[in-house]
Write a protein that holds these residues in place. Structure first.
Motif, PDB file in Angstrom:
ATOM      1  N   ILE A 131       0.848  -1.203   0.000  1.00 57.67           N
ATOM      2  CA  ILE A 131       0.000   0.000   0.000  1.00 57.67           C
ATOM      3  C   ILE A 131       0.877   1.244   0.000  1.00 57.67           C
ATOM      4  N   LEU A 132       1.898   1.258   0.836  1.00 52.35           N
ATOM      5  CA  LEU A 132       2.786   2.420   0.905  1.00 52.35           C
ATOM      6  C   LEU A 132       3.554   2.612  -0.401  1.00 52.35           C
ATOM      7  N   GLY A 187      -9.184   0.064  -3.456  1.00 50.44           N
ATOM      8  CA  GLY A 187      -8.991  -0.889  -4.537  1.00 50.44           C
ATOM      9  C   GLY A 187      -8.669  -2.286  -4.031  1.00 50.44           C
ATOM     10  N   MET A 188      -7.941  -2.364  -2.922  1.00 49.74           N
ATOM     11  CA  MET A 188      -7.582  -3.670  -2.364  1.00 49.74           C
ATOM     12  C   MET A 188      -8.735  -4.337  -1.637  1.00 49.74           C
ATOM     13  N   ALA A 200      -4.506   9.408  -2.199  1.00 53.60           N
ATOM     14  CA  ALA A 200      -3.955   8.309  -2.997  1.00 53.60           C
ATOM     15  C   ALA A 200      -3.975   7.023  -2.181  1.00 53.60           C
ATOM     16  N   MET A 201      -3.623   7.117  -0.906  1.00 48.33           N
ATOM     17  CA  MET A 201      -3.638   5.945  -0.027  1.00 48.33           C
ATOM     18  C   MET A 201      -5.062   5.412   0.124  1.00 48.33           C
ATOM     19  N   LYS A 202      -6.001   6.305   0.310  1.00 46.91           N
ATOM     20  CA  LYS A 202      -7.409   5.907   0.425  1.00 46.91           C
ATOM     21  C   LYS A 202      -7.828   5.122  -0.815  1.00 46.91           C
ATOM     22  N   ALA A 219     -13.691   2.205   4.812  1.00 47.22           N
ATOM     23  CA  ALA A 219     -12.313   2.597   5.129  1.00 47.22           C
ATOM     24  C   ALA A 219     -12.042   4.040   4.733  1.00 47.22           C
ATOM     25  N   ALA A 220     -12.653   4.489   3.651  1.00 47.17           N
ATOM     26  CA  ALA A 220     -12.424   5.847   3.149  1.00 47.17           C
ATOM     27  C   ALA A 220     -12.746   6.907   4.198  1.00 47.17           C
TER      28      ALA A 220
END
Length: 162
Positions: A51-52, A140-141, A133-135, A150-151
């Protein structure tokens, strides 16, 4: 850090009243979204490095000037600090997901962060781009409903820095 149920009980106790309709609706929503929140947090735990990496790739492709001479993440030390902070955001978002409550984000991440970033010259708009971008990577995962759940926690971090 407390969970949502504890927060509701503390609130009603401080008001000297019994749990009521709205309180029960909040607790019901907490339990209904529990599986989604746990799935998202579990996926984050199992895939944090990926993710990172993907978040950094997306951030720096969208804002390449950050990596160029004079850009905020130009030196390896600054780049590492950026990734470290993104990891904090990811980890604390996962804690908040499990608790169903953003207080851990407020207490351990956002409290004074905007002022600190401003004093250090950290570009907050770019940080927010990275959080978004992380969200998107996490969404997507984990997919549909879990991604939407999660958002909320990443949006809370972005809003807190705005």
């Amino acid at each position: 850090m407390i969970d949502l149920v504890t927060r509701i009980i503390n609130r009603t106790d401080s008001e000297g009243r019994y749990l009521g309709g709205v309180d029960f609706e909040e607790v019901t929503r907490f339990y209904q979204t529990g599986e989604l929140r746990l799935r998202a947090a579990s996926t984050i735990s199992a895939n944090a490095s990926a993710i990172l990496r993907e978040t950094a790739a997306n951030l720096f492709s969208e804002q390449p000037d950050l990596l160029r001479p004079g850009g905020y993440t130009y030196t390896s030390r600054r780049y590492a600090a950026c990734i470290r902070d993104m990891e904090y955001f990811l980890r604390y978002a996962s804690y908040a997901m499990v608790a169903g409550d953003t207080s851990v984000i407020d207490e351990r991440v956002l409290n004074g962060l905007k002022e600190t970033y401003n004093s250090l010259g950290v570009p907050i708009p770019s940080t927010i781009v990275g959080i978004n971008a992380m969200k998107n990577v996490v969404a997507g995962m984990v997919g549909g409903e879990a991604g939407a759940e999660a958002a909320k926690y990443f949006d809370h971090i972005a809003k807190g820095l705005s």
